[in-house]
Design a protein around this motif. Sequence first.
Motif, PDB file in Angstrom:
ATOM      1  N   LEU A 315      -8.191   6.370  -1.843  1.00  0.00           N
ATOM      2  CA  LEU A 315      -6.908   5.921  -2.367  1.00  0.00           C
ATOM      3  C   LEU A 315      -6.740   4.433  -2.083  1.00  0.00           C
ATOM      4  O   LEU A 315      -6.556   4.011  -0.942  1.00  0.00           O
ATOM      5  CB  LEU A 315      -5.780   6.747  -1.734  1.00  0.00           C
ATOM      6  N   MET A 316      -6.831   3.652  -3.142  1.00  0.00           N
ATOM      7  CA  MET A 316      -6.712   2.194  -3.037  1.00  0.00           C
ATOM      8  C   MET A 316      -6.531   1.639  -4.443  1.00  0.00           C
ATOM      9  O   MET A 316      -6.710   2.347  -5.417  1.00  0.00           O
ATOM     10  CB  MET A 316      -7.963   1.595  -2.385  1.00  0.00           C
ATOM     11  N   SER A 317      -6.167   0.373  -4.528  1.00  0.00           N
ATOM     12  CA  SER A 317      -6.189  -0.320  -5.810  1.00  0.00           C
ATOM     13  C   SER A 317      -6.763  -1.695  -5.556  1.00  0.00           C
ATOM     14  O   SER A 317      -6.934  -2.101  -4.390  1.00  0.00           O
ATOM     15  CB  SER A 317      -4.779  -0.428  -6.394  1.00  0.00           C
ATOM     16  N   THR A 319      -5.200  -4.353  -5.919  1.00  0.00           N
ATOM     17  CA  THR A 319      -4.126  -5.069  -5.220  1.00  0.00           C
ATOM     18  C   THR A 319      -4.130  -4.748  -3.730  1.00  0.00           C
ATOM     19  O   THR A 319      -4.057  -5.649  -2.890  1.00  0.00           O
ATOM     20  CB  THR A 319      -2.754  -4.702  -5.834  1.00  0.00           C
ATOM     21  N   SER A 320      -4.222  -3.468  -3.379  1.00  0.00           N
ATOM     22  CA  SER A 320      -4.188  -3.119  -1.951  1.00  0.00           C
ATOM     23  C   SER A 320      -5.403  -3.694  -1.241  1.00  0.00           C
ATOM     24  O   SER A 320      -5.300  -4.165  -0.109  1.00  0.00           O
ATOM     25  CB  SER A 320      -4.069  -1.599  -1.744  1.00  0.00           C
TER      26      SER A 320
END
Lengths: 341, 341
Positions: A315-317, A319-320
Amino acid sequence: MGYRQGEKTIILNEKPKIKASVAVVGEKEQQGPLGEKFDIILTGEMLKDKSFEQSESFMLKTAIKKAISDAGLENSDIDGIFSGDLLNQCIGSNFAVREFGIPLCGLYGACSTMALSLIMASLSIESGGFNTCISATSSHFCTAERQFRKPLEYGGQRPPTAQWTVTGSGAVLLTKNEAAPLPYIDSVHLGTIQDLGITDANNMGAAMAPAARKTISDFLRDTKTKPSDYDMILTGDLGFVGSTLLKNLLLKQDDIDITNVHKDCGIMIYDPKEQDVHAGGSGCGCSASVVSSYILKGLNSGEFDNILFVATGALMSTTSSLQGESILGIAHGVNFKSGKK
Amino acid sequence: MGYRQGEKTIILNEKPKIKASVAVVGEKEQQGPLGEKFDIILTGEMLKDKSFEQSESFMLKTAIKKAISDAGLENSDIDGIFSGDLLNQCIGSNFAVREFGIPLCGLYGACSTMALSLIMASLSIESGGFNTCISATSSHFCTAERQFRKPLEYGGQRPPTAQWTVTGSGAVLLTKNEAAPLPYIDSVHLGTIQDLGITDANNMGAAMAPAARKTISDFLRDTKTKPSDYDMILTGDLGFVGSTLLKNLLLKQDDIDITNVHKDCGIMIYDPKEQDVHAGGSGCGCSASVVSSYILKGLNSGEFDNILFVATGALMSTTSSLQGESILGIAHGVNFKSGKK
């Protein structure tokens, strides 16, 4: 109604049956060791339409349509579709299902989405509110590369720990209205985020392995079973790096040895020597296509009887990651049984 | 177990009770007509931490934490969190819940997410697998602007049909383990995508109104009820443009007049004259914060008895819009009752 066994595992009462499952993949996946198991191969990166994203939706739509027709049903027989994907705002799924006229539960679980959708479809059937549902997801190498990494034209070099996003989709039709002996879902386990501070977006396996360890360990404890009770403990897409880590973690932290029964969809789907995918396959479509073909067909034919499927998600993007956040791991578990014994 | 009434509406048997609900919002929302109803106000755009995205997660985490403590419970009492948001890969929710150690079902329904999360939490309780769950979501003006539109520094002009993304979050704690008379969820209705070919990303209300029309019309038909049976038919964030369209569509296509009972969270949350938000508020946090405060507190106090909440979502991404795709509308319905009659 289902009941909770132990901490988090839910033993289903309705035991939703799997009446159809379809895997639609691209050419590279056809050329891999499981090539013959997939139902439909779409050729070229631009499988359909004018963009990679529309191609991904087309692939997912094709899988869902075939699952419904293979089950001898029509769109109006389906109470809900549970689907999500890796693309921003889950456009892969949303545009895939827009013409079906079937209620949609949009999900996001990164590469764990196939297990998450099977869990939520199962619980919805268990609730009495739904009779027949579709669980589905997809990923596409070209949509993932340009969204999460670099434009394809840039030709960036991939480190050895990087995985290759599978161009593939899977759709599973679950129902409680079925007398015939069919593979079914016996129990489900919704995962909990594990955050060990991994920040390398080119090493997803390491970020996800602790989550897989927790779900497998909790599931075995809750159900009072041991690895040898299963034909296979199947992880989603840990790849070579994450799989090694998972086996070590389970052995050291829980004294559980899964070496003899562990398989990983990300390792199985490509030939590590011939296909240059470094640490293995990944993406929602990786476990979706392997489970919807090899695994569920093997359960249907009697080749397998009892499989614990644990799909992992990072779980990441972008942006993160750019903001220095760690990559969160989650793993959702689904226990398939053949219905033959 | 629940049962299906009519085509798609599910009447719940367990009637999950709402033991706590919390709304956490920003300053602009405090200054609006519902300002006094919200539980916690966080000041400044950078509510916390070093980025807008981390601020959004902090806001959502704050709402969830307070809902759990208001219910007199601990994290270990919660069987699952059902959450999603507007950010790419739902990082708002994922980072909000990472420290809770509670199983997560990640959802994506754009601005319909609050209703979607209430539906999936209700069905999970109805399944017998869960006893106590959290439904939650958030949005943040600054994270949404820079992701979907332009960097804030660009200072782009907004057309009159544009809506203002609410900086807000809501968390609702649902449980079946409660003897006291509390507001509950009586029935749920999972929505179906409606695509009328709208492509103007500055006119979400128009894209979502047909979906709200379908869900409201289907719900009333399935349950054999009429608008006057409800204290309120509450849409999520259609705003001024979409609300007018919804009322016209229902009147013309279904001969249903909701004028006397219709309210829209996007219209209620800001003062149209003083706050310069053009067509009203929007974002997952819009209906989440209004429902978690004004609506559920009003049901608890007996001010309201019967509310049909229909949250609408515009399913699109910047990529799909740039590729010329239309904006898909979806609307999920939840029927709250006060438990006082």
